[in-house]
Write an enzyme that holds these catalytic residues in place. Structure first.
Site, PDB file in Angstrom:
ATOM      1  N   PHE A 129     -11.898  -4.734  37.282  1.00  0.00           N
ATOM      2  CA  PHE A 129     -11.320  -5.459  38.417  1.00  0.00           C
ATOM      3  C   PHE A 129     -10.960  -4.469  39.515  1.00  0.00           C
ATOM      4  O   PHE A 129     -10.191  -3.539  39.283  1.00  0.00           O
ATOM      5  CB  PHE A 129     -10.078  -6.264  38.025  1.00  0.00           C
ATOM      6  CG  PHE A 129      -9.508  -7.016  39.201  1.00  0.00           C
ATOM      7  CD1 PHE A 129     -10.102  -8.184  39.652  1.00  0.00           C
ATOM      8  CD2 PHE A 129      -8.404  -6.526  39.887  1.00  0.00           C
ATOM      9  CE1 PHE A 129      -9.602  -8.857  40.768  1.00  0.00           C
ATOM     10  CE2 PHE A 129      -7.898  -7.198  41.004  1.00  0.00           C
ATOM     11  CZ  PHE A 129      -8.494  -8.363  41.444  1.00  0.00           C
ATOM     12  N   ASP A 217      -9.997   4.248  39.872  1.00  0.00           N
ATOM     13  CA  ASP A 217      -9.100   3.221  40.395  1.00  0.00           C
ATOM     14  C   ASP A 217      -7.814   3.265  39.566  1.00  0.00           C
ATOM     15  O   ASP A 217      -7.762   2.743  38.462  1.00  0.00           O
ATOM     16  CB  ASP A 217      -9.796   1.856  40.304  1.00  0.00           C
ATOM     17  CG  ASP A 217      -8.918   0.706  40.781  1.00  0.00           C
ATOM     18  OD1 ASP A 217      -7.689   0.904  40.913  1.00  0.00           O
ATOM     19  OD2 ASP A 217      -9.456  -0.400  41.004  1.00  0.00           O
ATOM     20  N   LYS A 246      -0.392  -0.796  44.225  1.00  0.00           N
ATOM     21  CA  LYS A 246       0.704  -1.431  43.480  1.00  0.00           C
ATOM     22  C   LYS A 246       2.057  -0.690  43.445  1.00  0.00           C
ATOM     23  O   LYS A 246       2.931  -0.978  44.246  1.00  0.00           O
ATOM     24  CB  LYS A 246       0.220  -1.749  42.065  1.00  0.00           C
ATOM     25  CG  LYS A 246      -0.876  -2.831  42.091  1.00  0.00           C
ATOM     26  CD  LYS A 246      -1.083  -3.479  40.767  1.00  0.00           C
ATOM     27  CE  LYS A 246      -1.835  -4.792  40.885  1.00  0.00           C
ATOM     28  NZ  LYS A 246      -3.295  -4.703  40.827  1.00  0.00           N
TER      29      LYS A 246
HETATM   30  C1  LIG Z   1      -4.452  -5.064  41.561  1.00  0.00           C
HETATM   31  C2  LIG Z   1      -5.634  -4.220  41.467  1.00  0.00           C
HETATM   32  C3  LIG Z   1      -6.531  -4.096  42.545  1.00  0.00           C
HETATM   33  C4  LIG Z   1      -6.405  -4.897  43.812  1.00  0.00           C
HETATM   34  O1  LIG Z   1      -5.247  -4.610  44.530  1.00  0.00           O
HETATM   35  P1  LIG Z   1      -4.787  -5.592  45.712  1.00  0.00           P
HETATM   36  O2  LIG Z   1      -3.588  -4.891  46.305  1.00  0.00           O
HETATM   37  O3  LIG Z   1      -4.448  -6.900  45.096  1.00  0.00           O
HETATM   38  O4  LIG Z   1      -5.904  -5.701  46.665  1.00  0.00           O
HETATM   39  C5  LIG Z   1      -7.602  -3.225  42.389  1.00  0.00           C
HETATM   40  N1  LIG Z   1      -7.780  -2.527  41.258  1.00  0.00           N
HETATM   41  C6  LIG Z   1      -6.927  -2.624  40.225  1.00  0.00           C
HETATM   42  C7  LIG Z   1      -7.177  -1.807  38.993  1.00  0.00           C
HETATM   43  C8  LIG Z   1      -5.847  -3.477  40.276  1.00  0.00           C
HETATM   44  O5  LIG Z   1      -5.028  -3.595  39.233  1.00  0.00           O
END
Ligand SMILES: *Cc1c(COP(=O)(O)O)cnc(C)c1O
Length: 391
Positions: A129, A217, A246
């Site tokens: 994701f 990520d 986050k």
């Molecule tokens: C939450 C998340 C995203 C997306 O972040 P947003 O601020 O909602 O755009 C991307 N990668 C990972 C691993 C995430 O947990």
């Protein structure tokens, strides 16, 4: 209740919070809850941390925005601190995780372009994701999030997460077109899946050997969540590109794309930008969050309480007929069940005053704030044991 004038993207619980402090939240009726999800790994240093409140209010009284047409003191401060912590060279600031990943994907394309690859490919993982923009959606897995959006950017090749053999066959087939690998060191949304030990190291070596960018990520796993600043540090791996969001702003929206070596030199004036990204408020708050994590020893706390929570959950749920696995690292924990009882999240909130999350219908996800203490760890364990009708 969902207001009829909001687009129907989420199905929120009929619960609404009026205030928070540390690891606790209070609803409109004044009832207290233990927050074991932290706004999905966002409020790491706890709700309404006095230093965060002070930083927001001080900066609001000075300057909220001047734009990237000018030097921004706090942006430079934050870039200095983050790059030092991550072993990277340069930062670009965004407003969200998806945007930070878009920045990384643009770096991958530029890298491919410099390598003279006509149609560069980025390796991504099954069950990944990376966000909700069209680009990050293309890099993510799962038909549900893509349904109806038509043709997405086609520069991705999806591999089974943690599988080096599959990687070899991708190289055999598409080697010359590959320019980068993008992955979560721990897959969050798909239910807390850890890469097998050695996988990141092997990817690191491969990327170095083949001149690919290793792009991690760390949006969910970074900023102390796993007991280190970044999850890749457990393996001693330094990527070429790292994305954050986050937990970085503790609730003030901010994303960051860090880069190292040649990847840090790819952008040139005009090649990327953002109106809000890197504004003084968000950057000052993020600097404050990093300070708090250091001052309060929250990396050590996340490691200690995370290990305790994992062990206590394993003990307390052992033998439960629905239990498949309890797994995690630090304060990123998944409890996979054959089937999560319907309305468990609602029931745990109502009956135990405990806030949890269920992802992919099968895994209870716990992402408590880094400030959680021993007594609260036990409250989570006992709340779940009771909610799952066990002992
Ligand atoms: C939450 C998340 C995203 C997306 O972040 P947003 O601020 O909602 O755009 C991307 N990668 C990972 C691993 C995430 O947990």
């Amino acid at each position: 209740m969902t207001a009829a004038c909001l687009m129907s993207t989420y199905q929120p619980l009929s619960l609404s919070f009026a205030r928070g402090l540390g690891s606790r939240l209070w609803d409109q009726a004044g009832r207290e809850y233990l927050d074991a999800i932290a706004g999905v790994a966002v409020t790491g240093v706890g709700h309404s941390h006095p230093k965060v409140v002070q930083a927001i209010s001080d900066q609001a009284g000075l300057l909220l925005h001047s734009s990237n047409l000018y030097d921004i003191h706090w942006q430079q401060q934050l870039a200095n601190r983050l790059t030092r912590l991550a072993g990277m060279d340069r930062a670009f600031f965004n407003n969200s995780g998806a945007e930070a990943n878009e920045t990384a994907l643009k770096l991958a394309r530029l890298h491919g372009w410099h390598k003279g690859i006509e149609q560069p490919l980025v390796l991504v993982m099954q069950n990944a994701f990376h966000g909700r923009t069209l680009g990050t959606l293309a890099a993510s897995d799962g038909p549900a999030v893509r349904l109806g959006y038509g043709q997405l950017p086609g520069d991705f090749l999806k591999l089974p997460f943690g599988d080096l053999r599959a990687l070899e066959s991708a190289i055999a087939e598409h080697g010359p077109r590959i320019c980068a690998v993008l992955l979560e060191p721990i897959q969050g949304e798909s239910g807390i899946h850890l890469a097998p030990t050695g996988y990141l190291k092997a990817l690191r070596e491969l990327c170095t050997r083949r001149n690919w960018l290793l792009m991690l990520d760390e949006i969910q796993s970074g900023i102390g969540r796993t007991g280190r600043w970044f999850a890749c540090q457990h393996e001693g791996v330094v990527p070429d590109v790292m994305t954050l969001a986050k937990g970085l702003g503790n609730g003030i929206p901010i994303g960051a794309c860090l880069a190292r070596g040649k990847a840090a030199e790819l952008f040139t004036p005009g090649s990327h930008g953002s109106t809000f990204g890197g504004n003084p408020l968000a950057c000052r708050v993020a600097c404050t969050v990093l300070e708090i994590i250091e001052e309060q020893g929250l990396l050590a706390n996340a490691e200690r309480q995370g290990a305790r929570l994992l062990q206590r959950l394993r003990e307390a749920l052992q033998g439960h007929p629905e239990l498949l696995e309890v797994r995690g690292l630090g304060l990123m924990i998944g409890i996979e069940l054959r089937q999560v009882p319907r309305d468990l999240v609602q029931k745990v909130a109502r009956e135990q005053g405990l806030l949890i999350n269920v992802t992919r219908g099968q895994t209870i996800r716990l992402l408590p704030p880094l400030v959680i203490d021993e007594a609260e760890v036990e409250m989570i364990v006992q709340g779940l044991v009771r909610a799952l009708n066990w002992r």
